[in-house]
Design a protein around this motif. Structure first.
Motif, PDB file in Angstrom:
ATOM      1  N   UNK A 134       0.698  -1.286  -0.027  1.00  0.00           N
ATOM      2  CA  UNK A 134      -0.037  -0.147  -0.128  1.00  0.00           C
ATOM      3  C   UNK A 134       0.876   1.282  -0.033  1.00  0.00           C
ATOM      4  N   UNK A 135       0.484   2.533  -0.687  1.00  0.00           N
ATOM      5  CA  UNK A 135       1.050   3.547  -0.608  1.00  0.00           C
ATOM      6  C   UNK A 135       0.852   4.093   0.816  1.00  0.00           C
ATOM      7  N   UNK A 136       1.943   4.693   1.390  1.00  0.00           N
ATOM      8  CA  UNK A 136       1.602   5.234   2.719  1.00  0.00           C
ATOM      9  C   UNK A 136       1.757   6.808   2.686  1.00  0.00           C
ATOM     10  N   UNK A 137       1.410   7.476   3.613  1.00  0.00           N
ATOM     11  CA  UNK A 137       1.640   8.809   3.837  1.00  0.00           C
ATOM     12  C   UNK A 137       2.625   9.241   5.084  1.00  0.00           C
ATOM     13  N   UNK A 138       3.388  10.230   4.699  1.00  0.00           N
ATOM     14  CA  UNK A 138       4.474  10.510   5.942  1.00  0.00           C
ATOM     15  C   UNK A 138       4.065  11.795   6.340  1.00  0.00           C
ATOM     16  N   UNK A 139       3.839  12.247   7.655  1.00  0.00           N
ATOM     17  CA  UNK A 139       3.857  13.549   7.721  1.00  0.00           C
ATOM     18  C   UNK A 139       5.081  13.938   8.461  1.00  0.00           C
ATOM     19  N   UNK A 140       5.810  14.913   7.848  1.00  0.00           N
ATOM     20  CA  UNK A 140       7.046  15.360   8.408  1.00  0.00           C
ATOM     21  C   UNK A 140       7.185  16.995   8.621  1.00  0.00           C
ATOM     22  N   UNK A 141       7.196  17.471   9.248  1.00  0.00           N
ATOM     23  CA  UNK A 141       7.345  19.358   9.538  1.00  0.00           C
ATOM     24  C   UNK A 141       6.077  19.770   8.909  1.00  0.00           C
ATOM     25  N   UNK A 142       5.030  18.934   9.460  1.00  0.00           N
ATOM     26  CA  UNK A 142       3.656  19.599   9.245  1.00  0.00           C
ATOM     27  C   UNK A 142       3.037  19.390   7.702  1.00  0.00           C
ATOM     28  N   UNK A 143       3.915  18.711   7.081  1.00  0.00           N
ATOM     29  CA  UNK A 143       3.448  18.257   5.689  1.00  0.00           C
ATOM     30  C   UNK A 143       3.354  16.944   5.225  1.00  0.00           C
ATOM     31  N   UNK A 144       2.398  16.313   4.511  1.00  0.00           N
ATOM     32  CA  UNK A 144       2.227  15.133   4.230  1.00  0.00           C
ATOM     33  C   UNK A 144       2.589  14.532   2.934  1.00  0.00           C
ATOM     34  N   UNK A 145       3.678  13.655   2.815  1.00  0.00           N
ATOM     35  CA  UNK A 145       4.292  13.119   1.747  1.00  0.00           C
ATOM     36  C   UNK A 145       3.953  11.813   1.155  1.00  0.00           C
ATOM     37  N   UNK A 146       3.886  11.287   0.340  1.00  0.00           N
ATOM     38  CA  UNK A 146       3.631   9.647  -0.257  1.00  0.00           C
ATOM     39  C   UNK A 146       5.145   9.200   0.031  1.00  0.00           C
ATOM     40  N   UNK A 147       5.083   8.040   0.591  1.00  0.00           N
ATOM     41  CA  UNK A 147       6.276   7.091   0.970  1.00  0.00           C
ATOM     42  C   UNK A 147       6.036   5.631   0.635  1.00  0.00           C
ATOM     43  N   UNK A 148       7.274   4.930   0.212  1.00  0.00           N
ATOM     44  CA  UNK A 148       7.217   3.674  -0.006  1.00  0.00           C
ATOM     45  C   UNK A 148       7.441   2.908   1.387  1.00  0.00           C
ATOM     46  N   UNK A 149       6.615   2.140   2.027  1.00  0.00           N
ATOM     47  CA  UNK A 149       7.016   1.433   3.193  1.00  0.00           C
ATOM     48  C   UNK A 149       8.114   0.239   3.179  1.00  0.00           C
ATOM     49  N   UNK A 150       9.019  -0.061   3.902  1.00  0.00           N
ATOM     50  CA  UNK A 150       9.883  -1.124   3.814  1.00  0.00           C
ATOM     51  C   UNK A 150       9.900  -1.924   4.728  1.00  0.00           C
ATOM     52  N   UNK A 181      -7.280  14.797   8.429  1.00  0.00           N
ATOM     53  CA  UNK A 181      -7.332  15.506   9.709  1.00  0.00           C
ATOM     54  C   UNK A 181      -6.884  14.430  10.382  1.00  0.00           C
ATOM     55  N   UNK A 182      -6.880  14.923  11.633  1.00  0.00           N
ATOM     56  CA  UNK A 182      -6.273  14.078  12.882  1.00  0.00           C
ATOM     57  C   UNK A 182      -7.276  13.378  13.476  1.00  0.00           C
ATOM     58  N   UNK A 183      -7.342  11.921  13.692  1.00  0.00           N
ATOM     59  CA  UNK A 183      -8.121  11.116  14.358  1.00  0.00           C
ATOM     60  C   UNK A 183      -8.299  11.530  15.700  1.00  0.00           C
ATOM     61  N   UNK A 184      -9.623  11.070  16.380  1.00  0.00           N
ATOM     62  CA  UNK A 184      -9.809  11.608  17.670  1.00  0.00           C
ATOM     63  C   UNK A 184      -9.217  10.481  18.624  1.00  0.00           C
ATOM     64  N   UNK A 185      -7.909  10.425  18.644  1.00  0.00           N
ATOM     65  CA  UNK A 185      -7.126   9.517  19.309  1.00  0.00           C
ATOM     66  C   UNK A 185      -6.509  10.149  20.708  1.00  0.00           C
ATOM     67  N   UNK A 186      -6.367   9.340  21.654  1.00  0.00           N
ATOM     68  CA  UNK A 186      -5.579   9.796  22.774  1.00  0.00           C
ATOM     69  C   UNK A 186      -4.857   8.749  23.483  1.00  0.00           C
ATOM     70  N   UNK A 187      -3.353   8.862  23.612  1.00  0.00           N
ATOM     71  CA  UNK A 187      -2.738   7.797  23.947  1.00  0.00           C
ATOM     72  C   UNK A 187      -3.279   7.161  25.383  1.00  0.00           C
ATOM     73  N   UNK A 188      -3.401   5.817  25.361  1.00  0.00           N
ATOM     74  CA  UNK A 188      -3.740   5.111  26.569  1.00  0.00           C
ATOM     75  C   UNK A 188      -2.670   4.878  27.479  1.00  0.00           C
ATOM     76  N   UNK A 189      -3.066   5.266  28.884  1.00  0.00           N
ATOM     77  CA  UNK A 189      -2.001   4.931  29.794  1.00  0.00           C
ATOM     78  C   UNK A 189      -2.449   3.845  30.838  1.00  0.00           C
ATOM     79  N   UNK A 190      -3.250   3.092  30.285  1.00  0.00           N
ATOM     80  CA  UNK A 190      -3.604   1.971  31.218  1.00  0.00           C
ATOM     81  C   UNK A 190      -3.075   0.651  30.652  1.00  0.00           C
ATOM     82  N   UNK A 191      -2.792  -0.255  31.931  1.00  0.00           N
ATOM     83  CA  UNK A 191      -2.015  -1.553  31.538  1.00  0.00           C
ATOM     84  C   UNK A 191      -3.161  -2.685  31.745  1.00  0.00           C
ATOM     85  N   UNK A 192      -3.457  -3.357  30.898  1.00  0.00           N
ATOM     86  CA  UNK A 192      -4.827  -4.387  30.699  1.00  0.00           C
ATOM     87  C   UNK A 192      -4.272  -5.796  31.248  1.00  0.00           C
TER      88      UNK A 192
END
Length: 223
Positions: free
Chosen positions: A118-134, A190-201
């Motif tokens: 799949x093509x990937x998009x990489x966010x660098x310095x505020x901009x999105x660029x296409x990238x080849x995943x390795x 846009x940015x997903x509505x995510x928040x890092x989880x601090x919980x250990x399950x």
């Protein structure tokens, strides 16, 4: 789980030659190589084991000196993908090429098959660029790597259409990449509505369950 160094899906690349001479000379020159393994050291960027091939850039005389020579711990910022380029890419600051340093000597290297090719998009310095995943590097056995709120993977990619950075090799975490594949899912904006989880399950986190031996030992042998 490897300690310090692992084999990787090898790829051909160009190495900024100044990295082979203590940054004292050869700026703007490149040596052809194959990246064959990587090293993870805490508080440093990814570094690679490379074998120089002796192939010279187009229009230059044959390189009969470097073929077969090896170099360990070549920083990711030294590498440029071996793809057709109109001109050599500009060097990247480490914080752009890999915004999170390696978090442990202990790591695993693997390819996310379902996210390839799949093509990937990489966010660098505020901009999105296409990238080849390795491939991807993941870490464990350190306070940061095993903290659910701090854990980061390193997705190693080659920038495809990134202006002056096109061709550079980068390693970005999940919150700076997007995977695209119209046959499988619709890529969001846009940015997903995510928040890092601090919980250990874990299974013994419920005190009522832990104190109830009948529930704990409710298996095939329990009457």
């Amino acid at each position: 789980m490897a300690y310090l160094q692992s084999n990787i899906p090898h790829f051909k690349c160009w190495v900024r030659r100044e990295y082979t001479h203590n940054h004292e000379a050869y700026h703007g020159e490149f040596l052809h190589a194959m990246a064959i393994a990587l090293t993870t050291m805490p508080n440093r960027c990814l570094s690679f084991q490379v074998i120089f091939t002796g192939i010279a850039p187009e229009g230059e005389k044959e390189d009969t000196v470097h073929g077969g020579a090896m170099w360990a711990r070549m920083p990711i910022t030294a590498l440029v993908g071996d793809v057709p380029l109109e001109e050599w890419p500009e060097p990247m600051d480490v914080h752009n090429a890999q915004p999170w340093d390696c978090s442990s000597n202990h790591h695993a290297v693997y390819v996310l098959d379902r996210a390839t090719p799949c093509p990937w998009l990489a966010k660098i310095d505020g901009n999105m660029y296409p990238a080849n995943y390795l491939f991807t590097v993941d870490y464990t056995e350190s306070e940061i790597a095993d903290d659910p709120a701090q854990h980061k993977q390193s997705h190693v990619m080659q920038l495809l259409d990134a202006g002056e950075w096109t061709g550079n090799i980068v390693a970005l975490p999940n919150n700076r990449v997007r995977v695209t594949h119209p046959a499988w899912f619709e890529t969001g904006e846009g940015a997903p509505d995510f928040k890092p989880s601090a919980h250990t399950h874990y299974s013994k986190s419920d005190l009522d369950y832990t104190l109830d031996t009948n529930r704990i030992f409710d298996n095939l042998y329990n009457e």
